[in-house]
Design a protein around this motif. Sequence first.
Motif, PDB file in Angstrom:
ATOM      1  N   SER A   1       7.287 -10.781  -0.731  1.00 18.21           N
ATOM      2  CA  SER A   1       6.789 -11.362  -2.110  1.00 18.21           C
ATOM      3  C   SER A   1       7.089 -10.420  -3.251  1.00 18.21           C
ATOM      4  O   SER A   1       7.513  -9.250  -3.115  1.00 18.21           O
ATOM      5  CB  SER A   1       5.136 -11.135  -1.813  1.00 18.21           C
TER       6      SER A   1
ATOM      7  N   ARG B   1       2.304  -8.023  -6.602  1.00 20.61           N
ATOM      8  CA  ARG B   1       2.033  -8.714  -5.360  1.00 20.61           C
ATOM      9  C   ARG B   1       0.972  -7.940  -4.912  1.00 20.61           C
ATOM     10  O   ARG B   1       0.407  -7.174  -5.226  1.00 20.61           O
ATOM     11  CB  ARG B   1       3.266  -8.707  -4.393  1.00 20.61           C
ATOM     12  N   SER B   2       0.252  -9.218  -3.883  1.00 21.16           N
ATOM     13  CA  SER B   2      -1.015  -8.389  -3.127  1.00 21.16           C
ATOM     14  C   SER B   2      -0.730  -8.208  -1.537  1.00 21.16           C
ATOM     15  O   SER B   2      -1.273  -8.093  -0.930  1.00 21.16           O
ATOM     16  CB  SER B   2      -2.262  -9.255  -3.443  1.00 21.16           C
ATOM     17  N   ARG B   3       0.372  -8.852  -1.343  1.00 22.95           N
ATOM     18  CA  ARG B   3       0.982  -8.910   0.091  1.00 22.95           C
ATOM     19  C   ARG B   3       2.269  -8.104   0.116  1.00 22.95           C
ATOM     20  O   ARG B   3       3.231  -8.435  -0.808  1.00 22.95           O
ATOM     21  CB  ARG B   3       1.375 -10.419   0.484  1.00 22.95           C
TER      22      ARG B   3
ATOM     23  N   GLN C   1      -9.085  -4.548  -3.158  1.00 24.31           N
ATOM     24  CA  GLN C   1      -8.318  -4.333  -1.708  1.00 24.31           C
ATOM     25  C   GLN C   1      -9.046  -3.193  -1.230  1.00 24.31           C
ATOM     26  O   GLN C   1      -9.720  -2.218  -1.683  1.00 24.31           O
ATOM     27  CB  GLN C   1      -6.908  -4.318  -1.649  1.00 24.31           C
TER      28      GLN C   1
ATOM     29  N   ASP D   1      -9.402 -10.595   6.537  1.00 21.41           N
ATOM     30  CA  ASP D   1      -8.044 -11.006   6.187  1.00 21.41           C
ATOM     31  C   ASP D   1      -7.217  -9.850   5.759  1.00 21.41           C
ATOM     32  O   ASP D   1      -7.654  -9.231   5.064  1.00 21.41           O
ATOM     33  CB  ASP D   1      -8.208 -11.881   4.840  1.00 21.41           C
TER      34      ASP D   1
ATOM     35  N   ASP E   1      -4.615  -9.564   4.197  1.00 20.26           N
ATOM     36  CA  ASP E   1      -4.067  -9.373   2.752  1.00 20.26           C
ATOM     37  C   ASP E   1      -4.855  -8.627   2.049  1.00 20.26           C
ATOM     38  O   ASP E   1      -4.703  -8.064   1.176  1.00 20.26           O
ATOM     39  CB  ASP E   1      -3.719 -10.799   2.562  1.00 20.26           C
TER      40      ASP E   1
ATOM     41  N   ASP F   1       5.536  -8.274   5.431  1.00 20.67           N
ATOM     42  CA  ASP F   1       4.518  -8.194   4.102  1.00 20.67           C
ATOM     43  C   ASP F   1       3.110  -7.678   4.514  1.00 20.67           C
ATOM     44  O   ASP F   1       2.425  -7.893   3.727  1.00 20.67           O
ATOM     45  CB  ASP F   1       4.393  -9.795   3.626  1.00 20.67           C
TER      46      ASP F   1
ATOM     47  N   ASN G   1       0.373  -4.616   3.991  1.00 19.17           N
ATOM     48  CA  ASN G   1      -0.011  -3.839   3.144  1.00 19.17           C
ATOM     49  C   ASN G   1       0.013  -2.442   3.526  1.00 19.17           C
ATOM     50  O   ASN G   1      -0.844  -2.127   4.690  1.00 19.17           O
ATOM     51  CB  ASN G   1      -1.004  -4.009   2.269  1.00 19.17           C
TER      52      ASN G   1
END
Length: 259
Positions: free
Chosen positions: A15, A19-21, A167, A200, A202, A224, A226
């Motif tokens: 990504s 990004r968040s992923r 997050q 989730d 992510d 991907d 985190n």
Amino acid sequence: MPDEPPDFLDLPSRSPKPRSRGVTHVIDKGLSLRGAEALMESVCDYVDVVRLGWGSAYRTRELRRKLEVYRAHGVPPMLGGTLTELAWMQGKVDELRRWLDELGIEHVEVSSGVVPMPPEEKAALIQRLAGERTVYAEVGEKDPRALMAPYRWVALIREALDAGATQVVCEGRADGSAGVYRPDGEVRTGLVDEIAHEIDVDRLIFEAPQRAQQIFFIEKFGSDVNVGNIDPADVVSLETLRVGLRADTLMLFHGERRA
């Protein structure tokens, strides 16, 4: 100008930033200004946020100049949650907020790994800070002997997200010996499975300072995933794990290919 990396190999896609992923959350344990400059010149493309570990920012010389280095390379700096816990315990949250404003820091971590902060007060603090900046909430105990039931992890993660956290960081400590790990660094696989079943992934950042821990999460959730508490010296190593450029994950991503 830095050399551009080659692109003749077929690698897993990553990504793009921001990004968040596939977030790489790096811990700054007290880098000097020159150390921060060298880190960013070398690996800024692979770093998504730098956390100034625990309360180290409170005793860092040339702090403002170092923060500017991170921001100039498109990497937001963030204060460690231990500092937030202490400010809450001493009734100094407003002073902390003013300091964050003075420093221009837009990301903050809210944790309760040391200070016994009641869940409802932690949620209220997250909600308060999320109205003015990006909040990462941390869930889990720093004490390796503390075993919190999986359903409590899930409940606390949900509470943090509902309160406005961007997050949630799953505790692992800077050495990978607590939270989602046993004291010897082994992953509590049942706990991770339960969390991932309900939340989730992510929306989660798994602290994974050890290489074996990074490999576990990449194998389980893909390139991907985190991960956080990455030592500055390990950023490139982690990125190679993410795309199969290291023996540990090469066959995971490229095993079906033929010459």
